[in-house]
Design an enzyme around this catalytic site. Structure first.
Site, PDB file in Angstrom:
ATOM      1  N   ARG A 129       0.858  -1.176   0.000  1.00  0.00           N
ATOM      2  CA  ARG A 129       0.000   0.000   0.000  1.00  0.00           C
ATOM      3  C   ARG A 129       0.900   1.233   0.000  1.00  0.00           C
ATOM      4  O   ARG A 129       1.978   1.229   0.624  1.00  0.00           O
ATOM      5  CB  ARG A 129      -0.883   0.046   1.258  1.00  0.00           C
ATOM      6  CG  ARG A 129      -2.110  -0.810   1.192  1.00  0.00           C
ATOM      7  CD  ARG A 129      -3.140  -0.287   0.193  1.00  0.00           C
ATOM      8  NE  ARG A 129      -4.331  -1.119   0.123  1.00  0.00           N
ATOM      9  CZ  ARG A 129      -4.492  -2.157  -0.696  1.00  0.00           C
ATOM     10  NH1 ARG A 129      -3.525  -2.523  -1.521  1.00  0.00           N
ATOM     11  NH2 ARG A 129      -5.631  -2.825  -0.707  1.00  0.00           N
ATOM     12  N   GLU A 177      -3.074   8.267  -4.013  1.00  0.00           N
ATOM     13  CA  GLU A 177      -3.407   7.618  -5.273  1.00  0.00           C
ATOM     14  C   GLU A 177      -4.593   8.306  -5.898  1.00  0.00           C
ATOM     15  O   GLU A 177      -5.527   8.619  -5.145  1.00  0.00           O
ATOM     16  CB  GLU A 177      -3.763   6.141  -5.026  1.00  0.00           C
ATOM     17  CG  GLU A 177      -2.629   5.231  -5.356  1.00  0.00           C
ATOM     18  CD  GLU A 177      -2.882   3.769  -5.043  1.00  0.00           C
ATOM     19  OE1 GLU A 177      -4.002   3.287  -5.305  1.00  0.00           O
ATOM     20  OE2 GLU A 177      -1.962   3.123  -4.540  1.00  0.00           O
ATOM     21  N   HIS A 219      -1.541   0.604  -9.530  1.00  0.00           N
ATOM     22  CA  HIS A 219      -2.254  -0.314  -8.624  1.00  0.00           C
ATOM     23  C   HIS A 219      -2.955  -1.417  -9.427  1.00  0.00           C
ATOM     24  O   HIS A 219      -4.141  -1.684  -9.235  1.00  0.00           O
ATOM     25  CB  HIS A 219      -3.264   0.467  -7.753  1.00  0.00           C
ATOM     26  CG  HIS A 219      -3.608  -0.236  -6.479  1.00  0.00           C
ATOM     27  ND1 HIS A 219      -3.899   0.427  -5.304  1.00  0.00           N
ATOM     28  CD2 HIS A 219      -3.714  -1.555  -6.195  1.00  0.00           C
ATOM     29  CE1 HIS A 219      -4.183  -0.453  -4.357  1.00  0.00           C
ATOM     30  NE2 HIS A 219      -4.070  -1.678  -4.877  1.00  0.00           N
TER      31      HIS A 219
END
Ligand code: NAI
Length: 321
Positions: A235, A264, A283
């Site tokens: 993450r 993000e 991602h």
């Protein structure tokens, strides 16, 4: 009518979910929610909620009047207020094993691309040049390297297994796993400082939670060997972005590969996007046709169980099934 709220999704349609849920008389209400306000509007009166990346924070959970379950489309549950859901006796379930091979493969792709300078050399030839794009010392081989794996869960273990044939020495840090378990698997247990100071490459596979957020900060990044490589497919908030950029600018880190960012999406003006020794992805490490199908079917089937009052699998916030 049972209302199933799907707060956000990255798929082309919700046909898989509809095929499973509509025969049960469910109405699917979906959105691409980005804010708590949008989420509250969609989920306050929903019986079941499925969320991908939307911020299901405590205000959103607090406003839920009918929720029987919150399902996370994915493994990490850091975008859901787990404690607030527990307080309200709402089980939160994840889908733990749909993409372990995909993320482990992608990690190896990042590791090999970084150590063998795949992108720099490809760019070099595309720009009409011939020869070695980087200093010889940047061309590394895993046989000569020590790799530190932080997080020895489903994905971390698969990464270690995949690294074995490349003959790297593999160090593992995971406070939730015994040293014996690591040794029996053929790897070397270390505490965090030992792992950071001894590794030539560090890869992150722990969840994001209060203990792990910014686990890679100015201090811990400085503990890494000069010229070493950091890989993050866990993450974004496991790494302090400013400290990462500083370490790249100073040359302390020799390379970085990131599938996840904080924040993000990565801002278009981030220096990370302009550095030749940084590999980036959006991602997407979990992506494959099989994985996405499994993810969607599993999430929808957890909702089916919740509607039928059956015991729920994969509850991650301690609520009794
Ligand atoms: P897992 O739950 O099987 O393993 C996580 C491991 O991390 C556990 O062994 C746990 O003991 C360990 N851990 C917990 N706290 C730690 C700490 N402070 N330091 C070191 N280790 C610690 O989870 P899995 O399936 O291996 O996934 C790991 C993470 O990968 C997920 O939580 C998610 O955030 C991320 N992920 C990223 C994807 C992507 O598309 N980039 C896709 C899927 C997962």
């Amino acid at each position: 009518m049972t209302k199933v709220a799907i707060t956000d999704y990255t798929f082309d349609s919700l046909d898989v979910e509809k095929e499973i849920l509509e025969p049960l008389g469910c109405e699917i209400a979906s959105g691409q929610c980005k804010t708590p306000e949008q989420l509250i509007e969609l989920t306050a009166d929903a019986d079941c909620i499925i969320a991908q990346f939307a911020p299901v924070n405590s205000d959103v959970v607090e406003a839920m009047n009918r929720a029987k379950v919150i399902v996370r489309y994915g493994i990490g549950v850091d975008n859901v207020a787990l404690d607030k859901a527990r307080e309200k006796n709402i089980p939160v379930c994840n889908v733990p094993d749909y993409c372990v091979d995909e993320v482990a493969d992608h990690t190896l792709a990042f590791i090999l691309a970084s150590t063998r300078q795949v992108f720099s050399n490809s760019q070099f030839v595309r720009s009409g040049k011939w020869g070695l794009a980087v200093p010889l010392a940047s061309m590394k081989t895993l046989r000569d390297m020590t790799v530190g794996v932080i997080g020895f869960g489903r994905i971390g273990r698969e990464v270690c297994q995949r690294l074995l044939p490349f003959k790297a020495k593999i160090l593992v840090y995971d406070p939730g796993v015994s040293d014996e378990d690591v040794k029996e698997s053929g790897f070397h247990p270390r505490n965090l400082s030992e792992l950071l100071t001894q590794s030539d490459l560090v890869t992150l596979h722990c969840p994001s939670n209060a203990q792990t957020q910014r686990i890679m900060n100015r201090k811990t990044i400085n503990q890494m060997k000069a010229g070493s490589i950091l890989i993050n497919l866990g993450r974004g908030d496991l790494v302090e972005t400013e400290a990462l950029i500083e370490a790249l600018e100073s040359g302390h880190l020799g390379g970085v590969a990131l599938d996840v960012f904080d924040p993000e999406p990565v801002p278009a003006d981030s220096p990370l996007l302009r550095m030749d020794n940084v590999i980036v992805a959006s991602h997407i490490a979990s992506a494959s046709v099989r994985a996405v199908r499994t993810l969607r079917e599993t999430a929808a089937n957890i909702v089916v169980r919740a509607i039928r009052g059956e015991p729920l699998p994969n509850i991650v916030n301690g609520v009794k099934a």
